[in-house]
Design an enzyme around this catalytic site. Structure first.
Site, PDB file in Angstrom:
ATOM      1  N   HIS A 158       0.712  -1.263   0.241  1.00  0.00           N
ATOM      2  CA  HIS A 158       0.017  -0.545   0.086  1.00  0.00           C
ATOM      3  C   HIS A 158       0.727   0.695  -0.511  1.00  0.00           C
ATOM      4  O   HIS A 158       2.161   0.939  -0.160  1.00  0.00           O
ATOM      5  CB  HIS A 158      -0.506   0.152   1.846  1.00  0.00           C
ATOM      6  CG  HIS A 158      -0.320   0.331   2.676  1.00  0.00           C
ATOM      7  ND1 HIS A 158       0.258  -1.588   3.195  1.00  0.00           N
ATOM      8  CD2 HIS A 158       0.135   1.243   3.208  1.00  0.00           C
ATOM      9  CE1 HIS A 158       0.714  -0.557   4.327  1.00  0.00           C
ATOM     10  NE2 HIS A 158       1.091   0.678   4.678  1.00  0.00           N
TER      11      HIS A 158
ATOM     12  N   HIS B 205       5.607   5.787  -1.083  1.00  0.00           N
ATOM     13  CA  HIS B 205       6.250   4.999  -1.124  1.00  0.00           C
ATOM     14  C   HIS B 205       5.664   3.813  -1.042  1.00  0.00           C
ATOM     15  O   HIS B 205       4.604   3.748  -0.357  1.00  0.00           O
ATOM     16  CB  HIS B 205       7.402   4.661  -0.824  1.00  0.00           C
ATOM     17  CG  HIS B 205       7.539   4.983   1.038  1.00  0.00           C
ATOM     18  ND1 HIS B 205       7.413   6.235   1.944  1.00  0.00           N
ATOM     19  CD2 HIS B 205       8.019   3.895   1.518  1.00  0.00           C
ATOM     20  CE1 HIS B 205       7.236   4.981   3.143  1.00  0.00           C
ATOM     21  NE2 HIS B 205       7.428   4.060   3.061  1.00  0.00           N
TER      22      HIS B 205
END
Length: 197
Positions: free
Chosen positions: A37, A120
């Site tokens: 995620h 990220h």
């Protein structure tokens, strides 16, 4: 109380591309593919009424859906690396969505996030790695990228305190404007993973 955070899910094709980055790094604890995620705002352990207040406030977010691509790899902790991650191509839409969620969290009474937003996807957590091994891993995979995918929603996720993070549970979903709910790209890898099991 579970830890809460807002996030973008990673669609199936991008998650499969990320999974090809697994391996080749001694001392790495790889994140399970279904737990990939992109965190928008870490909220942490909050009381139930605060969680409800945040969720109600997030109902007011009206942002357009947008395209996003993952690109490049890096590590957190320059002298003592503790995690490796896949980066994201620059996206004004992503930054605007994150900034709005940050403002909402502060209005509800959460302290400002002291860290600058650096989008990220965490690939692995590292325990006592050799920095040379990490540098070699990163240089061998530096040209990593995915084809752009459509971001059609953001979610509120929870995690229990566990080694390496996860399993993550989607607690609430907010669609973005212009998102086609039938779009196959809106299906996250974690949903596909659960149906395959």
């Amino acid at each position: 109380m579970p830890r809460l955070f807002t996030a973008l899910e990673i669609p199936r094709d991008a998650a499969l591309s990320l999974s090809l980055l697994r391996g080749g790094l001694p001392g790495a604890r790889w994140v399970d593919v279904e737990n990939y995620h992109l965190t928008l705002r870490f909220i942490g352990d909050v009381e139930g009424h605060v969680a409800d207040e945040i969720a109600n406030a997030l109902d007011r977010v009206r942002r357009p859906s947008f395209s996003l691509a993952l690109s490049g790899v890096g590590a957190f902790g320059s002298k003592k690396p503790h995690a490796v991650w896949a980066g994201v191509t620059a996206s004004p839409d992503l930054n605007a969505l994150q900034a709005e969620i940050e403002r909402i969290c502060q209005r509800v009474g959460l302290a400002a996030d002291p860290r600058k937003f650096m989008p990220h996807v965490t690939l692995a957590r590292l325990r006592n790695p050799n920095p040379v091994d990490v540098a070699q891993y990163l240089s061998a995979r530096g040209n990593f990228s995915t084809i752009p995918f459509k971001v059609t929603r953001f979610v509120l996720m929870s995690s229990r305190d566990s080694v390496g993070g996860g399993p993550y549970v989607v607690e609430e979903v907010w669609p973005l404007i212009g998102a086609d709910p039938r779009s196959s790209l809106s299906a996250s890898f974690s949903e596909a993973w659960r149906t395959m099991r």
